[in-house]
Motif scaffolding. Structure first.
Motif, PDB file in Angstrom:
ATOM      1  N   ARG A 111      11.759  -3.269  -2.091  1.00  0.00           N
ATOM      2  CA  ARG A 111      10.312  -3.085  -2.029  1.00  0.00           C
ATOM      3  C   ARG A 111       9.812  -3.932  -0.862  1.00  0.00           C
ATOM      4  O   ARG A 111       9.914  -5.155  -0.897  1.00  0.00           O
ATOM      5  CB  ARG A 111       9.646  -3.554  -3.324  1.00  0.00           C
ATOM      6  N   TYR A 112       9.282  -3.263   0.147  1.00  0.00           N
ATOM      7  CA  TYR A 112       8.773  -4.023   1.289  1.00  0.00           C
ATOM      8  C   TYR A 112       7.575  -3.294   1.882  1.00  0.00           C
ATOM      9  O   TYR A 112       7.658  -2.117   2.225  1.00  0.00           O
ATOM     10  CB  TYR A 112       9.845  -4.213   2.361  1.00  0.00           C
ATOM     11  N   ALA A 113       6.462  -4.005   2.000  1.00  0.00           N
ATOM     12  CA  ALA A 113       5.238  -3.388   2.500  1.00  0.00           C
ATOM     13  C   ALA A 113       4.516  -4.307   3.469  1.00  0.00           C
ATOM     14  O   ALA A 113       3.298  -4.422   3.450  1.00  0.00           O
ATOM     15  CB  ALA A 113       4.325  -3.011   1.334  1.00  0.00           C
ATOM     16  N   GLY A 114       5.292  -4.971   4.339  1.00  0.00           N
ATOM     17  CA  GLY A 114       4.677  -5.738   5.415  1.00  0.00           C
ATOM     18  C   GLY A 114       3.912  -4.807   6.340  1.00  0.00           C
ATOM     19  O   GLY A 114       4.235  -3.621   6.469  1.00  0.00           O
ATOM     20  N   LYS A 115       2.901  -5.325   7.008  1.00  0.00           N
ATOM     21  CA  LYS A 115       2.002  -4.494   7.803  1.00  0.00           C
ATOM     22  C   LYS A 115       2.739  -3.630   8.823  1.00  0.00           C
ATOM     23  O   LYS A 115       2.523  -2.417   8.901  1.00  0.00           O
ATOM     24  CB  LYS A 115       0.968  -5.373   8.511  1.00  0.00           C
ATOM     25  N   GLU A 116       3.625  -4.243   9.615  1.00  0.00           N
ATOM     26  CA  GLU A 116       4.332  -3.484  10.642  1.00  0.00           C
ATOM     27  C   GLU A 116       5.247  -2.436  10.032  1.00  0.00           C
ATOM     28  O   GLU A 116       5.432  -1.351  10.580  1.00  0.00           O
ATOM     29  CB  GLU A 116       5.122  -4.436  11.543  1.00  0.00           C
ATOM     30  N   SER A 117       5.832  -2.761   8.880  1.00  0.00           N
ATOM     31  CA  SER A 117       6.714  -1.812   8.203  1.00  0.00           C
ATOM     32  C   SER A 117       5.939  -0.593   7.720  1.00  0.00           C
ATOM     33  O   SER A 117       6.419   0.548   7.820  1.00  0.00           O
ATOM     34  CB  SER A 117       7.407  -2.490   7.015  1.00  0.00           C
ATOM     35  N   GLU A 121       6.692   3.142   8.822  1.00  0.00           N
ATOM     36  CA  GLU A 121       6.989   4.187   7.839  1.00  0.00           C
ATOM     37  C   GLU A 121       6.081   5.390   7.998  1.00  0.00           C
ATOM     38  O   GLU A 121       6.509   6.535   7.826  1.00  0.00           O
ATOM     39  CB  GLU A 121       6.874   3.613   6.422  1.00  0.00           C
ATOM     40  N   CYS A 122       4.817   5.143   8.299  1.00  0.00           N
ATOM     41  CA  CYS A 122       3.884   6.251   8.491  1.00  0.00           C
ATOM     42  C   CYS A 122       4.361   7.151   9.624  1.00  0.00           C
ATOM     43  O   CYS A 122       4.360   8.381   9.497  1.00  0.00           O
ATOM     44  CB  CYS A 122       2.484   5.724   8.776  1.00  0.00           C
ATOM     45  N   GLU A 123       4.783   6.543  10.732  1.00  0.00           N
ATOM     46  CA  GLU A 123       5.281   7.326  11.868  1.00  0.00           C
ATOM     47  C   GLU A 123       6.499   8.140  11.467  1.00  0.00           C
ATOM     48  O   GLU A 123       6.634   9.310  11.855  1.00  0.00           O
ATOM     49  CB  GLU A 123       5.607   6.404  13.041  1.00  0.00           C
ATOM     50  N   ASN A 124       7.393   7.540  10.678  1.00  0.00           N
ATOM     51  CA  ASN A 124       8.593   8.255  10.242  1.00  0.00           C
ATOM     52  C   ASN A 124       8.240   9.412   9.313  1.00  0.00           C
ATOM     53  O   ASN A 124       8.840  10.494   9.392  1.00  0.00           O
ATOM     54  CB  ASN A 124       9.544   7.284   9.533  1.00  0.00           C
ATOM     55  N   CYS A 125       7.263   9.190   8.449  1.00  0.00           N
ATOM     56  CA  CYS A 125       6.824  10.259   7.544  1.00  0.00           C
ATOM     57  C   CYS A 125       6.229  11.428   8.332  1.00  0.00           C
ATOM     58  O   CYS A 125       6.542  12.598   8.073  1.00  0.00           O
ATOM     59  CB  CYS A 125       5.789   9.741   6.547  1.00  0.00           C
ATOM     60  N   ASP A 143       5.031  -4.790  -3.754  1.00  0.00           N
ATOM     61  CA  ASP A 143       5.962  -5.702  -3.101  1.00  0.00           C
ATOM     62  C   ASP A 143       5.433  -7.118  -3.291  1.00  0.00           C
ATOM     63  O   ASP A 143       4.450  -7.509  -2.664  1.00  0.00           O
ATOM     64  CB  ASP A 143       6.081  -5.345  -1.614  1.00  0.00           C
ATOM     65  N   ASN A 144       6.094  -7.882  -4.141  1.00  0.00           N
ATOM     66  CA  ASN A 144       5.606  -9.222  -4.464  1.00  0.00           C
ATOM     67  C   ASN A 144       5.843 -10.234  -3.349  1.00  0.00           C
ATOM     68  O   ASN A 144       5.405 -11.381  -3.454  1.00  0.00           O
ATOM     69  CB  ASN A 144       6.252  -9.717  -5.761  1.00  0.00           C
ATOM     70  N   THR A 145       6.537  -9.837  -2.278  1.00  0.00           N
ATOM     71  CA  THR A 145       6.782 -10.761  -1.174  1.00  0.00           C
ATOM     72  C   THR A 145       5.732 -10.630  -0.070  1.00  0.00           C
ATOM     73  O   THR A 145       5.731 -11.416   0.872  1.00  0.00           O
ATOM     74  CB  THR A 145       8.181 -10.526  -0.557  1.00  0.00           C
ATOM     75  N   THR A 146       4.877  -9.637  -0.179  1.00  0.00           N
ATOM     76  CA  THR A 146       3.841  -9.406   0.828  1.00  0.00           C
ATOM     77  C   THR A 146       2.469  -9.423   0.164  1.00  0.00           C
ATOM     78  O   THR A 146       2.268  -8.730  -0.841  1.00  0.00           O
ATOM     79  CB  THR A 146       4.043  -8.048   1.525  1.00  0.00           C
ATOM     80  N   PRO A 147       1.515 -10.177   0.694  1.00  0.00           N
ATOM     81  CA  PRO A 147       0.163 -10.140   0.121  1.00  0.00           C
ATOM     82  C   PRO A 147      -0.395  -8.717   0.135  1.00  0.00           C
ATOM     83  O   PRO A 147      -0.248  -8.001   1.135  1.00  0.00           O
ATOM     84  CB  PRO A 147      -0.634 -11.061   1.040  1.00  0.00           C
ATOM     85  N   MET A 152      -2.779  -3.590   2.779  1.00  0.00           N
ATOM     86  CA  MET A 152      -3.954  -2.730   2.860  1.00  0.00           C
ATOM     87  C   MET A 152      -4.618  -2.771   4.240  1.00  0.00           C
ATOM     88  O   MET A 152      -5.305  -1.825   4.625  1.00  0.00           O
ATOM     89  CB  MET A 152      -4.948  -3.103   1.765  1.00  0.00           C
ATOM     90  N   GLU A 153      -4.384  -3.847   5.002  1.00  0.00           N
ATOM     91  CA  GLU A 153      -4.869  -3.874   6.381  1.00  0.00           C
ATOM     92  C   GLU A 153      -4.201  -2.780   7.195  1.00  0.00           C
ATOM     93  O   GLU A 153      -4.836  -2.161   8.069  1.00  0.00           O
ATOM     94  CB  GLU A 153      -4.600  -5.244   7.006  1.00  0.00           C
ATOM     95  N   ALA A 154      -2.938  -2.520   6.914  1.00  0.00           N
ATOM     96  CA  ALA A 154      -2.223  -1.434   7.605  1.00  0.00           C
ATOM     97  C   ALA A 154      -2.823  -0.084   7.234  1.00  0.00           C
ATOM     98  O   ALA A 154      -2.989   0.796   8.091  1.00  0.00           O
ATOM     99  CB  ALA A 154      -0.745  -1.474   7.245  1.00  0.00           C
ATOM    100  N   ILE A 155      -3.163   0.084   5.967  1.00  0.00           N
ATOM    101  CA  ILE A 155      -3.763   1.340   5.507  1.00  0.00           C
ATOM    102  C   ILE A 155      -5.118   1.552   6.169  1.00  0.00           C
ATOM    103  O   ILE A 155      -5.450   2.660   6.614  1.00  0.00           O
ATOM    104  CB  ILE A 155      -3.892   1.332   3.974  1.00  0.00           C
TER     105      ILE A 155
END
Length: 332
Positions: A111-117, A121-125, A143-147, A152-155
């Motif tokens: 589970r990873y949802a860092g901003k750059e990731s 992922e969006c580009e890959n989708c 993802d409990n390792t990412t605030p 949501m800033e990425a979204i």
């Protein structure tokens, strides 16, 4: 078919939406590509305009199949719901579980949802789907390792760029939704919900109804169990994770089938199958906007779509709920 708006967004989806996990093969014991394409087309022809998928479903295969199907369907007439936040191609974030891909090779899910990731992922989708925008982009698991705010800033950025129309979440609690809402307005939360799994009615449904957030219910048929076609001793294909699941013990299958026998006459009076009755009940529950239902072939897709024609009166829903109240499943 009935069409419903997701939250306060501009995205309108079919109340019955095509769930595309199974066509990716992963954890479902394989799938036939031509049958999957036929299923998507048959769904669309019968009013199911929305498709829910994820990169993890076959490690990109589900999205690629949908991308192929989109070549035959006018893009603005279909809504694509996909996800991010589950990575198998890098070891970063929070380890989720070990698995194998469709070729039987071991993979580790994170589970990873860092901003750059998320942006990557969006580009890959978009590339796999062969489109320039996604209608609803959802975090697959927290993802409990990412605030949450960072994710949501990425979204928010992707919305501003026009690459996604709306942001959503999956498997979030009400408190997690509240945190996400500090940054971006969420359209929906996709969570498990069925006649035999109704935990979300305690807290999440009231929260979403109060704040005008949609609930997208996945596994409304409890992965086939509520269709009445699974009997004690049922043999699952290799790689099918339903084997060993607490709902699929012989005792619980027997008890659920006894419940289904009580509501079968109601389905018959409406010229519907048990599965269609269950789907109809689901989308008529308070707070439930969408029911995700998978199909491996065209015939299953058509049958799913026709569930929208089944109308239940209040007293019929009450009858079903009364029978459900008597159902006691064996806990592990």
């Amino acid at each position: 078919m009935e069409y419903r708006v997701l939250g306060t967004s501009e995205v309108k989806v079919s109340a019955i939406t095509f769930g595309a996990w199974a066509i990716g093969g992963w954890m479902w014991g394989g799938a036939d590509r031509k049958d999957a394409l036929d299923a998507i087309r048959a769904s669309w022809d019968n009013g199911v305009t929305s498709i829910d998928t994820a990169p993890a479903y076959g490690q990109g295969l589900s999205e690629e199949i949908i991308g192929e199907a989109l070549q035959q369907i006018q893009r603005d007439k279909v809504q694509i719901l996909t996800k991010y936040g589950l990575r198998w191609d890098l070891k970063k974030g929070e380890f989720f579980f070990n698995s194998t891909d469709n070729d039987g090779k071991p993979i580790d899910m994170y589970r990873y949802a860092g901003k750059e990731s998320v942006i990557e992922e969006c580009e890959n989708c978009l590339r796999r789907l062969g489109t320039d925008y996604i209608d609803l982009f959802q975090i697959h698991w927290a993802d409990n390792t990412t605030p949450i705010e960072e994710t949501m800033e990425a979204i928010q950025l992707l919305q501003e760029q026009g690459k996604i129309k709306a942001g959503g979440v999956c498997n979030y609690t009400a408190d997690q939704m509240k945190t996400a809402e500090k940054v971006v307005s969420l359209a929906a939360n996709q969570v498990p919900y069925s006649m035999v799994l109704r935990d979300i009615e305690k807290e999440l449904v009231p929260y979403c109804r109060e704040h005008n957030k949609s609930i997208i219910a996945y596994s409304p048929l409890q992965r086939g169990l509520l269709s009445g076609k699974i009997k004690p001793g049922y043999s699952f294909n290799e790689g099918d994770t339903r084997s060993g699941n607490r709902f699929y013990t012989d005792e619980n299958i027997t008890r659920i089938n006894a419940f289904l026998a009580k509501i079968r006459p109601l389905a018959e009076t409406k010229g519907a199958t048990l599965a269609q009755l269950v789907i109809a009940w689901t989308i008529q529950q308070p707070g439930i906007t969408v029911a995700l239902v998978g199909a491996r072939n065209a015939e299953q897709a058509i049958q799913n779509a026709r569930a929208a024609e089944v109308q239940l009166k209040p007293e019929e829903i009450m009858f079903i709920n009364d029978q459900l109240a008597k159902l006691e499943l064996v806990q592990p």
